[in-house]
Scaffold this motif. Sequence first.
Motif, PDB file in Angstrom:
ATOM      1  N   GLY A 199       4.340   4.361  -8.963  1.00  0.00           N
ATOM      2  CA  GLY A 199       3.059   4.971  -8.612  1.00  0.00           C
ATOM      3  C   GLY A 199       2.222   4.016  -7.789  1.00  0.00           C
ATOM      4  N   GLU A 200       1.090   4.508  -7.312  1.00  0.00           N
ATOM      5  CA  GLU A 200       0.243   3.646  -6.501  1.00  0.00           C
ATOM      6  C   GLU A 200      -0.510   2.674  -7.379  1.00  0.00           C
ATOM      7  N   TYR A 253      -1.206  -4.065  -2.522  1.00  0.00           N
ATOM      8  CA  TYR A 253      -1.058  -2.646  -2.824  1.00  0.00           C
ATOM      9  C   TYR A 253       0.431  -2.333  -2.857  1.00  0.00           C
ATOM     10  N   THR A 254       0.757  -1.184  -3.412  1.00  0.00           N
ATOM     11  CA  THR A 254       2.180  -0.897  -3.611  1.00  0.00           C
ATOM     12  C   THR A 254       2.701   0.223  -2.722  1.00  0.00           C
ATOM     13  N   ASP A 255       1.805   1.100  -2.248  1.00  0.00           N
ATOM     14  CA  ASP A 255       2.285   2.289  -1.551  1.00  0.00           C
ATOM     15  C   ASP A 255       2.471   1.999  -0.067  1.00  0.00           C
ATOM     16  N   SER A 256       3.723   1.932   0.357  1.00  0.00           N
ATOM     17  CA  SER A 256       3.989   1.577   1.752  1.00  0.00           C
ATOM     18  C   SER A 256       3.606   2.696   2.713  1.00  0.00           C
ATOM     19  N   SER A 257       3.322   3.885   2.171  1.00  0.00           N
ATOM     20  CA  SER A 257       2.917   4.980   3.057  1.00  0.00           C
ATOM     21  C   SER A 257       1.429   4.979   3.324  1.00  0.00           C
ATOM     22  N   SER A 258       0.713   3.999   2.767  1.00  0.00           N
ATOM     23  CA  SER A 258      -0.734   3.951   2.979  1.00  0.00           C
ATOM     24  C   SER A 258      -1.044   3.881   4.459  1.00  0.00           C
ATOM     25  N   LYS A 291       2.593  -6.129   1.932  1.00  0.00           N
ATOM     26  CA  LYS A 291       1.580  -5.218   1.364  1.00  0.00           C
ATOM     27  C   LYS A 291       0.388  -6.035   0.842  1.00  0.00           C
ATOM     28  N   GLU A 314      -6.898   1.954  -1.033  1.00  0.00           N
ATOM     29  CA  GLU A 314      -5.892   2.455  -0.107  1.00  0.00           C
ATOM     30  C   GLU A 314      -5.904   3.976  -0.109  1.00  0.00           C
ATOM     31  N   PRO A 362      -3.240   6.705   0.329  1.00  0.00           N
ATOM     32  CA  PRO A 362      -1.780   6.746   0.361  1.00  0.00           C
ATOM     33  C   PRO A 362      -1.142   7.895   1.122  1.00  0.00           C
ATOM     34  N   TYR A 363      -1.937   8.790   1.681  1.00  0.00           N
ATOM     35  CA  TYR A 363      -1.338   9.928   2.374  1.00  0.00           C
ATOM     36  C   TYR A 363      -1.792   9.980   3.822  1.00  0.00           C
TER      37      TYR A 363
END
Lengths: 114, 113
Positions: free
Chosen positions: A1-2, A24-29, A70, A91, A93-94
């Motif tokens: 999860g994020e 941060y963890t979400d690479s799609s940010s 990240k 962040e 994320p989408y």
Amino acid sequence: GEDVEQSLFLSVREGDSSVINCTYTDSSSTYLYWYKQEPGAGLQLLTYIFSNMDMKQDQRLTVLLNKKDKHLSLRIADTQTGDSAIYFCAESPYYGGSQGNLIFGKGTKLSVKP
Amino acid sequence: DTEVTQTPKHLVMGMTNKKSLKCEQHMGHRAMYWYKQKAKKPPELMFVYSYEKLSINESVPSRFSPECPNSSLLNLHLHALQPEDSALYLCASSQDLNDNEQFFGPGTRLTVL
């Protein structure tokens, strides 16, 4: 999860530079943000960076983004006592159809000593 | 006008009271948000409105009831709250849901006795 991580405290002397770090963890940010919150007040958007940028400078503020690691940082040059506040990294994320979802870190409390 | 305003600034209410928080923006933004922030914690998203329609409800208890009467106004109706609901309630707005540059209001500091 994020997830967004920040160190909780930073103390600097007036006139020095402050560097606040965030991971941060979400690479799609797509966008990453820095917000400032003074005691008892709402959040003030300080600056943001798009994920295809490495650096953004705005007067005393410099944002560095290392997308591979990240890692996001906020540098405040010539820190003043008025910069004392909590700084939130966030962040988004989408991309498109984001549904307004901002993921905040826990905040870094910056204390500036005269 | 690039401001989000919130009223009241402070509110103290009992557990049996009914009260409302108000938020207003005149930036033409079509997405508006309610966040709850406990002391020393980051804001937590509660509700999102897009074009005056509820888009997201983050599993918020029904004692919190949002309302968006028009594109500039966002209300949060409170009824039968608990002391643990005491927090800073922040309103924010953005151009639309595709724009995550959110502008925050100063918040309403709510204390439930």
